[in-house]
Design an enzyme around this catalytic site. Sequence first.
Site, mmCIF file in Angstrom:
data_model
loop_
_atom_site.group_PDB
_atom_site.id
_atom_site.type_symbol
_atom_site.label_atom_id
_atom_site.label_comp_id
_atom_site.label_asym_id
_atom_site.label_seq_id
_atom_site.Cartn_x
_atom_site.Cartn_y
_atom_site.Cartn_z
ATOM 1 N N GLU A 106 41.877 -30.215 -8.065
ATOM 2 C CA GLU A 106 41.031 -29.617 -7.262
ATOM 3 C C GLU A 106 40.527 -30.370 -6.283
ATOM 4 O O GLU A 106 40.818 -31.395 -6.092
ATOM 5 C CB GLU A 106 39.730 -29.270 -8.193
ATOM 6 C CG GLU A 106 39.071 -30.804 -8.496
ATOM 7 C CD GLU A 106 37.782 -30.449 -8.939
ATOM 8 O OE1 GLU A 106 37.103 -31.017 -9.890
ATOM 9 O OE2 GLU A 106 37.053 -29.764 -8.171
ATOM 10 N N HIS B 32 34.200 -33.643 -16.586
ATOM 11 C CA HIS B 32 33.644 -32.347 -15.753
ATOM 12 C C HIS B 32 32.919 -31.526 -16.879
ATOM 13 O O HIS B 32 31.434 -31.273 -16.755
ATOM 14 C CB HIS B 32 34.909 -31.214 -15.542
ATOM 15 C CG HIS B 32 34.536 -30.124 -14.955
ATOM 16 N ND1 HIS B 32 33.583 -30.068 -13.666
ATOM 17 C CD2 HIS B 32 34.794 -28.794 -15.233
ATOM 18 C CE1 HIS B 32 33.555 -28.796 -13.494
ATOM 19 N NE2 HIS B 32 34.267 -28.166 -14.422
ATOM 20 N N HIS C 236 35.159 -22.675 -18.374
ATOM 21 C CA HIS C 236 34.274 -21.844 -17.341
ATOM 22 C C HIS C 236 35.075 -20.702 -16.756
ATOM 23 O O HIS C 236 36.284 -20.444 -16.997
ATOM 24 C CB HIS C 236 34.144 -22.925 -15.869
ATOM 25 C CG HIS C 236 33.231 -23.869 -16.147
ATOM 26 N ND1 HIS C 236 32.999 -24.984 -15.314
ATOM 27 C CD2 HIS C 236 31.976 -23.933 -16.995
ATOM 28 C CE1 HIS C 236 32.006 -25.578 -15.554
ATOM 29 N NE2 HIS C 236 31.285 -25.086 -16.628
ATOM 30 N N HIS D 267 37.936 -19.982 -14.868
ATOM 31 C CA HIS D 267 39.381 -20.699 -15.293
ATOM 32 C C HIS D 267 39.958 -19.862 -16.461
ATOM 33 O O HIS D 267 40.913 -20.140 -16.610
ATOM 34 C CB HIS D 267 39.201 -22.304 -15.444
ATOM 35 C CG HIS D 267 38.856 -22.899 -14.321
ATOM 36 N ND1 HIS D 267 40.011 -23.806 -13.827
ATOM 37 C CD2 HIS D 267 37.756 -23.003 -13.384
ATOM 38 C CE1 HIS D 267 39.280 -24.359 -12.778
ATOM 39 N NE2 HIS D 267 38.094 -24.169 -12.484
ATOM 40 N N ASP E 209 39.592 -28.575 -13.153
ATOM 41 C CA ASP E 209 38.392 -29.576 -12.757
ATOM 42 C C ASP E 209 38.106 -30.780 -13.638
ATOM 43 O O ASP E 209 38.173 -30.873 -14.502
ATOM 44 C CB ASP E 209 36.990 -28.653 -12.894
ATOM 45 C CG ASP E 209 37.140 -27.106 -11.848
ATOM 46 O OD1 ASP E 209 38.142 -27.128 -11.223
ATOM 47 O OD2 ASP E 209 36.111 -26.441 -12.104
ATOM 48 N N HIS F 279 41.399 -24.829 -5.102
ATOM 49 C CA HIS F 279 39.845 -24.846 -5.678
ATOM 50 C C HIS F 279 38.847 -25.703 -4.578
ATOM 51 O O HIS F 279 38.406 -26.665 -4.931
ATOM 52 C CB HIS F 279 39.828 -25.572 -7.082
ATOM 53 C CG HIS F 279 38.578 -25.197 -7.882
ATOM 54 N ND1 HIS F 279 37.287 -25.896 -7.468
ATOM 55 C CD2 HIS F 279 38.224 -24.249 -8.821
ATOM 56 C CE1 HIS F 279 36.331 -25.520 -8.451
ATOM 57 N NE2 HIS F 279 36.866 -24.533 -9.246
#
Lengths: 908, 532
Positions: free
Chosen positions: B202, B156, B69, B72, B177, B414
Amino acid sequence: MAEQNDTSEQPLSLRTLCTMRSLLLHPSTPQHTVSSILETLARSPSHHALKLLSDAAALRPDLALSPPLLPSPQRLAVEALAISLTRLNLDDTRFASLCFGASVPVRAWMLRNAGAEFEVRHGLLLGVLLGFTKDPFPHVRASALEGLVGFCERGGESKDVGLVDACYRRAVRLLRDVDPSVRFSAVRVVASWGLMLAASNSDMKAYWSNDIFAKLCSMARDMNMKVRVEAFSGLRKMEMVSEDLLLQSLSKRVSGHGKQKETLGQRTSEQFVMLATNVAGALVHGLEDEFFEVRKSVCESLRTLTSLSSEFARKALDSLMDVLNDESEVVRLQSLETLHHMAINGRLKLLEKHLHMFLGALVDNSWDVRYTDRKILKVVKLNYLALFKSSVDSLLGSLDSYPQDEADVFSTFSHLGRNHKKFVSLIIKDMFEEVETALEGNVEFNSARIAALLILSISAALLNADVGRIPPVMFSYAVTFLGRIYNAFSDIMDRDALLACLCEKSRSTEYSATNINPGEGEQQFPLFEGDAPNFASNEVIGSKIDSHITREQKEVANDQVEQQQSVYNEVTNLINYILAKLPDMWPRIQSGHTNEVLRSLRCLKELTTMKFDSLGSGDADALAFTLLYLRIIELLAEVWNNLLPAKGLCYQGIGKLEFKLGKLDRRVKELMSRFIGFSAEEELNVLELMLLTYTLRISKEEISCINHTLKRLSSLYLRVESILKESSALPSNFLVELGKVLSSTSINGASCSPLQFEACLKFFSLKQFVFHGPIKHVKAELSVPNIDFEHPLPFVSGLPVGIQCEITLHNILSESRLWLRMTLDDGFIQYFFLDLDCSEGSEEVRKCTFVAPFYRTAEADCLILKVCIGSECLFENVSPVQKFGGPKRELVLLCNEKQVYLSKVSKA
Amino acid sequence: MAIETLVLGAGQEVGKSCVVVTINAKRIMFDCGMHMGYLDHRRYPDFTRISPSRDLNSALSCIIITHFHLDHVGALAYFTEVLGYNGPVYMTYPTKALAPLMLEDYRKVMVDRRGEEELFSSDQIAECMKKVIAVDLRQTVQVEKDLQIRAYYAGHVIGAAMFYAKVGDAEMVYTGDYNMTPDRHLGAAQIDRLRLDLLITESTYATTIRDSRYAREREFLKAVHKCVSCGGKVLIPTFALGRAQELCILLEDYWERMNLKVPIYFSAGLTIQANAYYKMLIRWTRQKIKDTYSKHNAFDFKNVQKFERSMIDAPGPCVLFATPGMLSGGFSVEVFKHWAVSENNLVSLPGYCVPGTIGHKLMSDKHDKVDLDPNTKIDVRCQIHQLAFSPHTDSKGIMDLVNFLSPKHVILVHGEKHKMASLKEKIHSELGIQCYDPANNETVTIPSANYVYAETSDTFIRSCLSPNFTFQKCSSVDLCNSTTVDRNLMPELQVEDERVAEGVLVLEKGKKAKIVHQDELLLMLEEQKHDA
């Protein structure tokens, strides 16, 4: 020994093993030799070596404890040791020394199996097992815990509550062990020893049960899949859990203080606050798990847990319904099994929100899932009409999607109907309209769907005297589907019982309807309204009522007669219901739905045949008539199919048509000649069929052949006219039209056209044949004793031969003219008149024996003669051929032909 | 020794995840993300804090990226190609495969649609990925002499991993995550029991507890099934990676079980390519997909067909996955214009839509008329279904992981500031673990473990080989976790193994530490007394 040392690096040969065996078993073998051999065997990887090791250990127990063997790290050596030890009576001292010895593999094995297999003092055993739960090696800790489980599973019981408590607490601590295998075994100990602890003190049972439940739930979040499966399996053993904790396990949010219940006391209330965090959402996590093994395990546990609390069961039901959407068939199936268990125990209350998932399983692509879902529907009680309707619709949908499930779907409908009589009565009107439209109309119908609706309808009333709002005709319709639907009721009655019930239901209501509302009685004879004035219908109804009264009087008079009448009524009603089907089929025959009609007719024939076979010969006459009548209608349908404009006749078709017309001719004549006792109405019905047959033949025959058939037609028509005058009945449209054509023909002479006769056919319609009184079957039985293929009758060529016949005659009228017909293969026929005056007995049964001479004994070495009995057709006045000495009218055969074998006498 | 944690991003916020951990003199950067909400210098972490002299290579031992993502991995190309970091970069194989797609997609959006200055080029993205070292799950990688790292499955998104780092005796885990609940195509987070000094986790949903996944699936399937049964069309705006595969597996399974024949379409572009990647990366999915792989690749969707633009107005029911999600422009909006006017149709939106997007407008109660752009207003009559799928763990999942690992310290990143404070308090009170929630650019210092290596005497080793149990009964008054007064009636049996207890640690000046058996100690003392 040098030789043995050389081979120690390789698999030992069998020869070497034999030598070793001898040395081991000999008492005088030196100790150092024994030690060397054991050392070699322990290192050997072969199966034979280990087998020898275990055999030796069994025969010489002291060897098992020899020092050279125990330090061996080999797994196989330990297994060999295991085999040998199971045959020993291990005492406490040896047990302890092996457990505390230096060999860790031996220790692990001993601990794992100690609980289940060894007869060691409980105190020592449990002490050792408990102590080794502190061992530095994870697999030793796990083995000790497994030993505790084994002890429990063997039914071991400790009276020392402190010790039980210690074992339980130790396992609880090991739930947080670093090693997954230790945690796995700890879960098992918590489940088994926890229950033992709870059972030891009834006052504390609720407390400990809750504690165990919470400890197992806390492992729902372990990172090892096997540990999670085992934790949920442990829940299956719970016998008691407080409702608050159960409900908390279905909610991830920790709720406030549980309900204050005086019965549980403040102790469990305080406990709830402490344990709720552990329990929160445990079952939800399990159902959401990545691995199907875990999800399946949770569904199995819910089977036990839902029986502990109805409130919990209601809430768990929502989760189980959602599981029906699981990706794994195994999990979906287990969820349904749990739901089935809940349904059986009255814990399943279906709601509207469950329908999408629950009924969706009826069309799942897995057979097992569909089957189990239907199994639930068979036992569950649906509380709302909407639920019931949706279930019925979904089941019907599954019939379309999976026709191979038909048998079980029908069974499900049977159960649904029986369990929801009120709902069936509420929707019976819609079902009846659908069924009636399908069966009475001219359209193709979904027979599986109709059969299902019939099952649902009749099952609601099948075991009750009160049929409620179910129209009696539904039971009549069900009779026509008997072959297809009777399996749906196989759990409560067999095929014959079902048939009897169906007849019972439709008959009793008909009688009731007739009495209550005479006006509705007209509906029983719809064709009369079209063919006769109203007063005729009333007369028929009156006649039926009078007939019933007459039968009642007879029943009062004689018990035996009453029984016979009862059976006869049953048969008569069955026949009338079968025959009532036929007029409705005629429009379908005319519109070309021949195959459909033929299928229905075959069903009716099957029904009649079944009943015919189950009755005694004395009561079979009406059934025999019905069978023959059905065959005639069948032939008529086939003939008519060829007359339809859309299907042109080819040369081959004409040949077939001729054959069928001939067959039809013979059948109708049989109907006229072989049954006596017709009323005028009945006779007219049959004669009309005869006229129809002749008309069909004329409309299709060549001109050169018409005259002969026309003569017979005219002659028969005159007879019909005379009967009509005598009974004051009105002719049918067909008869009226036929009369016109015949009048026109006689006026115009021979210049008639087949087209005119063909036009008459359109006016024909099949009227219902209704039995009003008994009819009798005319038949004969013929046997030629002592003559068969191996024992032929001798004859002398040129001389007559006497054939001895034994004849039994049933229901022969005195004016009947019977002939014995004898036929040779070459077509030669000889007739012999039977003089009834010579026979003995009444009109019902006559027996006689006589010798019939056969004159034409040719020069052949052997002959086969076919012999049978026939009766002249009295209703025909036209004689086809004038023969000397033979019958003046056409014969109708009364029995099957018998073959008589003749053999020429040899002169030698 | 101490462990210093410098939070450069995702401190009390979601975006530009970046945590620099100094552990036993080794410096590790976890994640190198960007913030989607900013266009100025706040888009990237403040990398000057890593090394004022900009000597990044000597300042960092390695970079570890947890998943693909943008928040990140979004700053990685900038960090390596513009700022010049040349050290090792570790990520899992799927992340290495998919990260360049995300970076390239973002670069195009910025340059083509917003006219922004190009921060890095396609070539630089490719160059950056060449420096990446791919790792496998549970594979221990020796980065430097004393530095080991290991990846654990995080759920995730595909390829997401939690990373364990060990330097000397100090051990820590950075989760990135993760998801403690599996979904249709990914498994749940999976990790060993470790002796951790520090866990950095997170906390996106720090105070949310999510109910059963089944209920959300049921609602979604029910809405879709009902719509297509009535001849309607279903539009599912979604991003190409993750969500599309998840929902498509769900629909594919349902279609198969219920024998449905309604077509499912994917719009052209990234999604088809993404499916190809998912087919190759089967090993990183969940149990069932891996188990059935030999018979049928779960991402080889049988019912899925490619959607042509000309099919927008074709009659009949269908399901369409179209990019981008949230109806934030592109093809999904174009289809929405055509289908929104019919009440038979259905639009299924993700749970969260960025304010300003059409999706966000549809979420509100008043969505009868929606402005698609300044010139277009549309009359929305179709049904709206809000998806409730989320790949992040909820607060209970966070608590469960922290409880399972039981680290000495926890740092939250996060998440939202106030919710993180609430979770911090809960971790401290319920689990008794020290917990921190630093803001961006703050440093947290915690102590780390230090183990002493000792020799052992032969006598002590021999004694360890022989178990030595003692049993004693204790009064419950001595137990700190006494629960009820009734417990006093039952003395508790306890077991101890005295093997280890008989060891004595001896520390002498100028000599190595040594463990001896207690019997030996007396002899040693006697000798010393004699010498004196």
